[in-house]
Scaffold this active site. Structure first.
Site, PDB file in Angstrom:
ATOM      1  N   CYS A 124       2.134   1.555  -7.916  1.00  0.00           N
ATOM      2  CA  CYS A 124       2.716   0.220  -7.771  1.00  0.00           C
ATOM      3  C   CYS A 124       1.797  -0.867  -8.334  1.00  0.00           C
ATOM      4  O   CYS A 124       2.192  -2.033  -8.409  1.00  0.00           O
ATOM      5  CB  CYS A 124       3.039  -0.051  -6.318  1.00  0.00           C
ATOM      6  SG  CYS A 124       3.880   1.324  -5.539  1.00  0.00           S
ATOM      7  N   HIS A 268       4.271  -7.111  -5.353  1.00  0.00           N
ATOM      8  CA  HIS A 268       4.961  -5.827  -5.441  1.00  0.00           C
ATOM      9  C   HIS A 268       5.970  -5.750  -4.304  1.00  0.00           C
ATOM     10  O   HIS A 268       5.655  -6.099  -3.168  1.00  0.00           O
ATOM     11  CB  HIS A 268       3.930  -4.697  -5.334  1.00  0.00           C
ATOM     12  CG  HIS A 268       4.541  -3.362  -5.065  1.00  0.00           C
ATOM     13  ND1 HIS A 268       5.619  -2.903  -5.780  1.00  0.00           N
ATOM     14  CD2 HIS A 268       4.250  -2.397  -4.151  1.00  0.00           C
ATOM     15  CE1 HIS A 268       5.955  -1.716  -5.311  1.00  0.00           C
ATOM     16  NE2 HIS A 268       5.146  -1.382  -4.325  1.00  0.00           N
ATOM     17  N   ASN A 299      12.030  -0.333  -3.386  1.00  0.00           N
ATOM     18  CA  ASN A 299      10.669  -0.313  -3.928  1.00  0.00           C
ATOM     19  C   ASN A 299      10.681   0.519  -5.208  1.00  0.00           C
ATOM     20  O   ASN A 299      10.867   1.733  -5.166  1.00  0.00           O
ATOM     21  CB  ASN A 299       9.747   0.306  -2.873  1.00  0.00           C
ATOM     22  CG  ASN A 299       8.304   0.459  -3.343  1.00  0.00           C
ATOM     23  OD1 ASN A 299       8.026   0.492  -4.533  1.00  0.00           O
ATOM     24  ND2 ASN A 299       7.390   0.571  -2.396  1.00  0.00           N
TER      25      ASN A 299
END
Ligand SMILES: CC(C)(COP(=O)(O)OP(=O)(O)OC[C@H]1O[C@@H](n2cnc3c(N)ncnc32)[C@H](O)[C@@H]1OP(=O)(O)O)[C@@H](O)C(=O)NCCC(=O)NCCS
Length: 343
Positions: A124, A268, A299
């Site tokens: 990420c 993020h 996500n």
């Protein structure tokens, strides 16, 4: 006789993001569908993660295809010719071939000539890592324009029976063109890693272990054992909330920018509660718009920051030329934060 001296490469004084683009898969997976796989509730998923729905890629929406679509938009916005791109960096943890890198196929399909093209595995934090590399390449004279892509098909690595991860991940691609600038457009990238926490988010087993086990049980060539992602959610949550606000603050300090000068905060999209905790820790004024793309996108690891950036610009929540604080963090553990000028 004097020693011959190598002529060093020289680049632009500054770099900035010149264009951003995203690709979101067609298929929407609402929480209701997730509830067919795990024992949970729409309310639990919404309140604990902020996610209402995510997108999962279909067979045609490959890592390369989604990347090409996202990059095409970024290139168009930057107003450059793909042949001018001197580097293609693809951040991904879900391109399922160890080699070759997916970046070479993407570069070729986009018409980037013989540009160096490579993948990076920084989960990420991948987009931030890519941005840091691109900024360095441009200012050191390695390339004039660099394409940075964050792309994931995390649905391929999701164990649909694991209630601690099955609702979190989504698929998609986000891309940015980074190029030379007369003024600073990317602040110092604060990046790092903590390998002591390598196991808190990781693949359940390495490919070789999986294949060896499958062979032992079912004979050579068995293809039924498929490693998925496992995560110690609480450990990651605590680390993100405590450590990442400090990293975000370092990125602000290094750039000489205060929170009230930001036009956007684009963390993020890991969990809405992590975002809220960071807002508090950074004492971010209410006037700064915050990316909350996780609600519709889940996500998407390396893709989440450029996807959220594109959405904020398209919706008018943030404007071109505004300063944005971006921060990515995830499996490794790894992180990267920077202040950037929005394209
Ligand atoms: C995954 C995450 C949402 C879980 O939330 P949490 O509040 O930590 O949840 P916990 O694991 O502590 O579980 C709390 C309770 O909910 C239950 N639970 C866990 N998963 C559940 C689910 N999908 N649905 C319903 N209940 C669930 C647990 O069994 C536990 O019940 P108990 O209190 O009766 O024991 C959260 O830890 C998180 O977002 N972590 C970071 C994730 C992240 O950012 N990952 C990517 C990094 S890039």
């Amino acid at each position: 006789m004097s020693k011959p001296q190598i002529r060093p490469a020289t680049g632009a004084q500054f770099s900035r993001i010149l264009g951003v683009g995203g690709y979101r898969p067609v298929r929407v997976i609402p929480n209701a569908e997730v509830l067919e796989w795990i024992d949970s509730s729409d309310e639990w998923i919404r309140t604990r993660s902020g996610i209402a729905e995510r997108r999962w890629a279909g067979p045609e929406e490959t890592v390369a295809e989604m990347s090409v679509q996202a990059a095409g938009k970024a290139i168009a916005q930057a107003g450059i010719d793909p042949a001018q791109i001197g580097g293609v960096i693809v951040a991904t943890v879900s391109h399922l071939k160890q080699t070759p890198a997916i970046a070479t196929e993407i570069a070729q399909r986009l018409g980037c000539g013989t540009a160096p093209a490579f993948d990076i595995s920084a989960a990420c934090a991948g987009f931030g890592y890519g941005l840091g590399l691109a900024d360095g390449m441009i200012r050191a004279g390695g390339a004039e324009y660099v394409l940075v892509i964050g792309v994931e098909r995390l649905s391929d690595l999701t164990d649909q029976s694991d209630r601690s991860t099955a609702f979190i991940f989504g698929d998609g691609a986000g891309a940015a063109i980074v190029g030379p600038s007369d003024t600073p457009g990317i602040g110092k990238v604060i990046w790092g890693s903590d390998g002591s926490q390598k196991d808190v988010i990781s693949q359940t087993q390495a490919w070789d272990t999986a294949f060896a086990k499958a062979d032992a049980v079912n004979g050579p060539g068995d293809e039924t054992k498929w490693p998925a992602l496992r995560m110690e959610g609480q450990t990651v949550f605590r680390w993100a909330v405590w450590e990442m606000a400090k990293v975000a603050q370092q990125a602000l300090d290094a750039a000489g920018i205060t929170a009230d000068q930001l036009g956007a905060f684009i963390p993020h999209q890991a969990n809405m509660r992590i975002t809220d905790a960071m807002i508090k820790a950074l004492k971010l004024p209410d006037s700064v718009p915050v990316a909350r793309d996780i609600s519709e996108t889940g996500n998407t690891s390396a893709a989440s920051i450029p996807l959220a950036m594109e959405r904020m610009l398209e919706s008018g929540e943030a404007r071109s030329g505004d300063l944005a604080l971006i921060i990515g963090f995830g499996a490794g553990l790894v992180y990267a934060a920077a202040v950037v000028t929005l394209p």
